[in-house]
Design a protein around this motif. Structure first.
Motif, short mmCIF file in Angstrom:
data_model
loop_
_atom_site.label_atom_id
_atom_site.label_comp_id
_atom_site.label_asym_id
_atom_site.label_seq_id
_atom_site.Cartn_x
_atom_site.Cartn_y
_atom_site.Cartn_z
N LYS A 98 0.83 -1.21 0.00
CA LYS A 98 0.00 0.00 0.00
C LYS A 98 0.86 1.26 0.00
O LYS A 98 0.56 2.24 -0.69
CB LYS A 98 -0.91 0.01 1.23
CG LYS A 98 -2.07 -0.96 1.20
CD LYS A 98 -2.89 -0.84 2.49
CE LYS A 98 -4.07 -1.76 2.50
NZ LYS A 98 -4.86 -1.66 3.76
N ILE B 145 -4.77 -1.85 -4.61
CA ILE B 145 -3.96 -3.07 -4.53
C ILE B 145 -4.75 -4.34 -4.83
O ILE B 145 -4.18 -5.43 -4.88
CB ILE B 145 -3.28 -3.20 -3.15
CG1 ILE B 145 -4.31 -3.44 -2.04
CG2 ILE B 145 -2.42 -2.00 -2.85
CD1 ILE B 145 -3.68 -3.91 -0.75
N GLU C 261 -8.03 -7.96 1.93
CA GLU C 261 -8.15 -6.65 1.29
C GLU C 261 -9.14 -6.65 0.15
O GLU C 261 -9.45 -5.60 -0.41
CB GLU C 261 -6.77 -6.19 0.78
CG GLU C 261 -5.77 -5.87 1.87
CD GLU C 261 -6.11 -4.59 2.62
OE1 GLU C 261 -6.78 -3.72 2.02
OE2 GLU C 261 -5.73 -4.47 3.79
#
Length: 421
Positions: free
Chosen positions: A375, A382, A406
């Motif tokens: 990040k 991402i 994520e």
């Protein structure tokens, strides 16, 4: 779940349908269940032998040979557990309960129970040896190669069983007979025919690097191994003590005439490669194998290499054209910078290039590849890149888990999980 695992489950489900749905005899529930467990173990054993034969069409179904060997190992442990349950739980028949012997049992007069007991002992020994990573490979491989013989012994035990336990004329019996034929054929193919597909090479150079050895091989004829960056091959060396095939990732570009392997010194064999290997000997390469192919990824990629896990990226880097426009960030994880193999080559390819970034992470300086670091260094979402991970298992598992949290799709996370043992 991969298609390959689905194939395995489908054979077990089919056997269950034939066994319970088309039962040939009024067996007790205990007998039905324990014979099903024994038959399932036999089917899994056949699958283990088929996977060991390394058929290319199955590699695609499982997502790579590394996954195939993971399943192979998992199957081995479960075969032992199922066989133990079958052995302990199968009903013992007294003389009054036994039907007249048929087929192989009648022809040989050999007691199936004795064969089963001997086979059970051999199976336990073989699995214990197979799972013991402390046993040197050249010793480990010899009993492991006899798994096909052990499979034939299990089949022999099955055919010797009393007719009310195994009936070769029933639907499930015919199915298991077919499984026996497939397993034995796969074993014979692996022992006799597989090495015929290997390509002959001559060892030209042995380069001793700081913590690894680079092997350079030239083709012995017009025939060459055709591969993609990130794939590996099984290397067999014609030198005493090195005749067993070992898997190594190919570190040369696919367009190169010569084939290069970069081998880290990790055990007896790799130490011999470094200390004893002589140029000029003959070699064979079987393959290629693997589905760790950066060329199949999108225009935005993140590569994470841990230690000698740099080798598939080395091949991909050497294959890059100067006008390759993919946006690539490489995190190269080492203990110290001077341990980074071929660092100058990577720096030459990545430096001063607007779409490539090379980041060296030194664990001795508490620098690690993490999602938080990605990040910090990325000016993008991402979840969008294709991630290629190769290195120690804890590093790969940690990144996979964090990336999924994520929101990264599992289809965008590619990793090399190959362990030969």
């Amino acid at each position: 779940m991969s298609r390959g695992v689905g194939y395995i489950l489908a054979t077990i489900i089919l056997f269950a349908g034939l066994h319970f749905g088309l039962s040939w005899n009024d067996l007790s529930m205990r007998a039905m269940i324990t014979t099903f467990i024994g038959g399932s173990a036999f089917i899994l054993m056949a699958w283990a032998i088929v996977l060991a034969a390394r058929p290319g069409w199955l590699e695609t179904a499982f997502g790579g040979l590394d996954r195939m060997y993971q399943i192979h190992k998992f199957i081995g442990v479960n075969i032992l557990l199922l066989m133990l349950v079958h052995f302990i739980g199968i009903p013992k028949l007294d003389a009054a309960q036994r039907l007249p012997a048929e087929g192989l049992s009648a022809a040989t007069g050999v007691p199936g129970g004795i064969v089963g007991m001997i086979t059970m002992i051999l199976l336990i020994l073989s699995v214990v040896i197979s799972l013991n990573r402390k046993i040197p490979y050249h010793i480990w491989i010899k009993p492991h190669r006899l798994m096909g013989v052990l499979f034939a012994c299990v089949a022999f035990h099955m055919f010797l069983s009393p007719p009310q336990i195994f009936n070769g004329k029933s639907a499930s019996g015919m199915f298991l007979t077919l499984i026996a034929a497939i397993g034995i054929f796969a074993y014979l193919y692996r022992q006799i025919a597989r090495n015929r597909k290997a390509v002959s090479y001559k060892l030209e150079v042995v380069n001793k690097l700081s913590r690894a050895t680079e092997i350079v091989l030239a083709p012995s004829s017009d025939a060459k191994i055709e591969f993609s960056s990130g794939q590996f091959g099984f290397l067999t060396l014609d030198q005493k003590g090195m005749e067993e095939p070992h898997p190594f990732t190919i570190s040369s570009a696919p367009s190169d005439n010569n084939v290069r392997f970069t081998v880290k010194v990790l055990g007896d064999f790799t130490r011999k490669v470094r200390d004893e290997l002589k140029a000029g000997i003959s070699a064979k390469i079987e393959g290629p194998y693997g589905r760790f192919n950066m060329d199949a990824g999108g225009d935005h990629q993140v590569w994470v290499a841990g230690g000698v896990g740099i080798t598939p990226f080395l091949s991909a880097m050497r294959a890059m054209a100067d006008d390759d426009s993919r946006n690539i960030t490489l995190f190269y994880c080492v203990q110290e910078r001077d341990q980074a193999l071929f660092l100058e080559e990577f720096e030459a390819k990545f430096s001063d290039h607007k779409s490539r970034k090379l980041i060296i992470l030194e664990s001795n300086n508490k620098e690690f590849a993490t999602v938080d670091l990605i990040k910090e260094t990325a000016a993008y979402d991402i979840t969008q890149p294709d991630y290629y991970l190769c290195g120690p298992k804890p590093m790969i598992d940690g990144l996979k888990s964090a990336l999924k949290k994520e929101g990264t799709s599992k289809d965008k996370i590619h990793f090399e999980a190959f362990e030969f043992r």
